[in-house]
Design a protein around this motif. Structure first.
Motif, PDB file in Angstrom:
ATOM      1  N   LEU A   1       0.324  -7.119  -3.705  1.00  0.00           N
ATOM      2  CA  LEU A   1       1.632  -7.763  -3.700  1.00  0.00           C
ATOM      3  C   LEU A   1       2.653  -6.945  -4.484  1.00  0.00           C
ATOM      4  O   LEU A   1       3.827  -6.832  -4.090  1.00  0.00           O
ATOM      5  N   LEU A   2       2.210  -6.334  -5.569  1.00  0.00           N
ATOM      6  CA  LEU A   2       3.099  -5.492  -6.372  1.00  0.00           C
ATOM      7  C   LEU A   2       3.597  -4.297  -5.574  1.00  0.00           C
ATOM      8  O   LEU A   2       4.796  -3.992  -5.561  1.00  0.00           O
ATOM      9  N   TRP A   3       2.691  -3.630  -4.874  1.00  0.00           N
ATOM     10  CA  TRP A   3       3.087  -2.468  -4.088  1.00  0.00           C
ATOM     11  C   TRP A   3       3.892  -2.869  -2.859  1.00  0.00           C
ATOM     12  O   TRP A   3       4.736  -2.102  -2.389  1.00  0.00           O
ATOM     13  N   LYS A   4       3.648  -4.035  -2.341  1.00  0.00           N
ATOM     14  CA  LYS A   4       4.478  -4.523  -1.240  1.00  0.00           C
ATOM     15  C   LYS A   4       5.912  -4.719  -1.706  1.00  0.00           C
ATOM     16  O   LYS A   4       6.870  -4.406  -0.972  1.00  0.00           O
ATOM     17  N   MET A   5       6.088  -5.216  -2.915  1.00  0.00           N
ATOM     18  CA  MET A   5       7.435  -5.369  -3.471  1.00  0.00           C
ATOM     19  C   MET A   5       8.069  -4.009  -3.735  1.00  0.00           C
ATOM     20  O   MET A   5       9.281  -3.831  -3.566  1.00  0.00           O
TER      21      MET A   5
ATOM     22  N   GLY B   1      13.143  -3.067  -3.351  1.00  0.00           N
ATOM     23  CA  GLY B   1      12.016  -2.268  -3.784  1.00  0.00           C
ATOM     24  C   GLY B   1      12.403  -1.065  -4.626  1.00  0.00           C
ATOM     25  O   GLY B   1      13.491  -0.484  -4.462  1.00  0.00           O
ATOM     26  N   PHE B   2      11.505  -0.685  -5.510  1.00  0.00           N
ATOM     27  CA  PHE B   2      11.742   0.470  -6.381  1.00  0.00           C
ATOM     28  C   PHE B   2      11.747   1.772  -5.589  1.00  0.00           C
ATOM     29  O   PHE B   2      12.500   2.700  -5.924  1.00  0.00           O
ATOM     30  N   VAL B   3      10.919   1.871  -4.551  1.00  0.00           N
ATOM     31  CA  VAL B   3      10.824   3.116  -3.786  1.00  0.00           C
ATOM     32  C   VAL B   3      12.159   3.433  -3.117  1.00  0.00           C
ATOM     33  O   VAL B   3      12.646   4.566  -3.172  1.00  0.00           O
TER      34      VAL B   3
ATOM     35  N   TRP C   1       0.780   2.455   6.677  1.00  0.00           N
ATOM     36  CA  TRP C   1      -0.438   2.849   5.960  1.00  0.00           C
ATOM     37  C   TRP C   1      -0.132   3.498   4.615  1.00  0.00           C
ATOM     38  O   TRP C   1      -0.996   3.537   3.736  1.00  0.00           O
ATOM     39  N   VAL C   2       1.081   4.026   4.450  1.00  0.00           N
ATOM     40  CA  VAL C   2       1.417   4.719   3.201  1.00  0.00           C
ATOM     41  C   VAL C   2       1.334   3.781   2.002  1.00  0.00           C
ATOM     42  O   VAL C   2       0.618   4.074   1.022  1.00  0.00           O
ATOM     43  N   PRO C   3       2.035   2.645   1.989  1.00  0.00           N
ATOM     44  CA  PRO C   3       1.890   1.736   0.836  1.00  0.00           C
ATOM     45  C   PRO C   3       0.488   1.167   0.706  1.00  0.00           C
ATOM     46  O   PRO C   3       0.036   0.897  -0.409  1.00  0.00           O
ATOM     47  N   ILE C   4      -0.211   0.985   1.827  1.00  0.00           N
ATOM     48  CA  ILE C   4      -1.583   0.466   1.757  1.00  0.00           C
ATOM     49  C   ILE C   4      -2.485   1.442   1.015  1.00  0.00           C
ATOM     50  O   ILE C   4      -3.231   1.065   0.100  1.00  0.00           O
ATOM     51  N   ILE C   5      -2.403   2.715   1.394  1.00  0.00           N
ATOM     52  CA  ILE C   5      -3.258   3.725   0.761  1.00  0.00           C
ATOM     53  C   ILE C   5      -2.853   3.952  -0.692  1.00  0.00           C
ATOM     54  O   ILE C   5      -3.711   4.100  -1.579  1.00  0.00           O
TER      55      ILE C   5
END
Length: 317
Positions: free
Chosen positions: A143-147, A154-156, A180-184
Motif C-alpha cells: 500500500l505504501l508503494w502504491k501511494m 505520489g512521491f515518484v 510491474w515496476v512498482p510491484i517489483i
C-alpha cells in the motif's frame, strides 16, 4: 592359575553388562520417541493433514454441497487446469516475476551484506535499520508503494517533476508493462533485507585468516571475492535463493493490494488465480488442484536449486 579362573566369569563374555546397556539404550530411545511425539503430532495436524485433505479435495467437484458429498471426479480438475490458457498465462507471469525479483533482490542483498559486514561506526544501528522494511507487513508495504506511484499525490511523480525527468504524469498502474515496476520495487524493498541477513550470517562464518593468506599470495579484493567469498558462501546462498524463490512463486498480497491482477489480467499471478478460483468462483475442487500443482512446482524448484548449488565447478566449487 586358579586366580585367573576365578576372574574369568567377571571378565568373560557371559557378563550381563552389555545386555543391561542395550536395555538402557532401548529405554532411552523409547523415551526420546515419546518426547518428540507431541511435536510430530502437531506437525501432522498443521501441515500433513491439510496437504492430504487438499489432495483429496482436488479430486472432488460438487464441493458446494454438504461436506463429504462431492462426487469423485479423478483427475478432471487437473485436466481442466492444464487446458485453461489463463493458468499458463498466470504461470508464465509468475515465472518472469520470480526470475526478475529474485535476481535483483539477490544482487542487492549481497551488496548490502558485504557493506554491513565491514567494520565502521554505527554498524549495529545500520544493521538494525535495514531490517525495518522486512518487519513491515507485506500488505502495508504494498500500500505504501502504491501511494508512492499515485499520479495525484505520489512521491515518484513529484520527484520526476522536480528533477525534470521523463515519466511524470504517468499512470503506472494503467499500463500492462509499467504496472510491474512498482510491484517489483515493493517486493525488493520488502525482501532484500531478508536475503542480506542470511548472506551476512554466512559471511560471518568465513575465517579472516583465509583472506589474509590470499592477500599475502597477491590476490586483490575482486579475486578474493570470486575465489573465497562466493564458494564459502554457497550454503547461505542456497538457503536464501530457495526461500526467496518459493516466496516469490507464491506472491499474492502485493498483487492483491497494488493492482488486483490488473489492468485486465496483465499482473495476475498463479497464486492470485488460485485465490480467485477458491474464494470468488467457489470452485474448491479446482482451486485445490491448482494448489497441488503449485506445491509440486515448488518442490521441483527447491530440488533443482539444491542440485545446482551442490554441483562442483565454477564459482560454486
Amino acid at each position: 592359575m586358579a586366580a585367573k579362573t576365578q576372574l574369568a566369569p567377571a571378565l568373560g563374555t557371559g557378563s550381563p553388562q552389555p545386555k543391561r546397556r542395550r536395555s538402557y539404550m532401548a529405554a532411552r530411545s523409547r523415551v526420546g520417541y515419546l518426547l518428540v511425539l507431541p511435536a510430530v503430532a502437531a506437525l501432522a495436524a498443521i501441515a500433513i493433514y491439510p496437504l492430504v485433505y487438499n489432495l483429496v479435495l482436488s479430486t472432488r467437484f460438487d464441493v458446494l454441497t454438504e461436506p463429504g458429498t462431492g462426487h469423485f471426479t479423478g483427475l478432471a480438475n487437473y485436466k481442466q487446469m492444464v487446458t485453461d490458457p489463463n493458468f499458463w498465462g498466470d504461470l508464465g507471469r509468475t515465472g518472469i516475476f520470480m526470475v526478475v525479483s529474485v535476481t535483483l533482490e539477490f544482487v542487492a542483498g549481497l551488496i548490502l551484506a558485504l557493506i554491513v559486514h565491514r567494520q565502521f561506526k554505527a554498524r549495529g544501528l545500520v544493521r538494525a535499520s535495514i531490517l525495518i522494511p522486512w518487519a513491515i507487513p507485506t500488505a502495508v508495504s504494498a500500500l505504501l508503494w502504491k501511494m508512492f506511484f499515485d499520479i495525484r499525490s505520489g512521491f515518484v511523480d513529484f520527484a520526476l517533476k522536480a528533477l525534470h525527468l521523463p515519466g511524470s504524469q504517468l499512470v503506472w498502474f494503467n499500463s500492462p508493462t509499467l504496472a510491474w515496476v512498482p510491484i517489483i520495487l515493493s517486493d525488493m524493498w520488502k525482501n532484500t533485507p531478508f536475503i542480506a541477513l542470511l548472506l551476512l550470517a554466512g559471511l560471518q562464518t568465513i575465517p579472516q585468516e583465509i583472506y589474509e593468506s590470499a592477500r599475502i599470495d597477491g590476490a586483490n579484493s575482486w579475486q578474493a571475492f570470486w575465489a573465497i567469498t562466493l564458494p564459502l558462501l554457497r550454503p547461505a546462498i542456497m538457503v536464501a535463493l530457495i526461500f526467496r524463490t518459493l516466496s516469490a512463486m507464491l506472491v499474492f498480497d502485493t498483487i492483491f493490494v497494488m493492482t488486483g491482477g490488473g489492468p485486465g489480467q496483465s499482473t495476475e499471478v498463479v497464486a492470485y488465480y488460485d485465490w480467485y478460483k477458491y474464494m470468488v468462483s467457489l470452485n474448491f475442487g479446482f482451486g485445490a488442484a491448482v494448489a497441488v500443482a503449485i506445491t509440486v512446482l515448488a518442490l521441483i524448484l527447491a530440488a533443482i536449486y539444491v542440485r545446482l548449488l551442490r554441483q562442483r565447478g565454477g564459482f560454486m566449487a
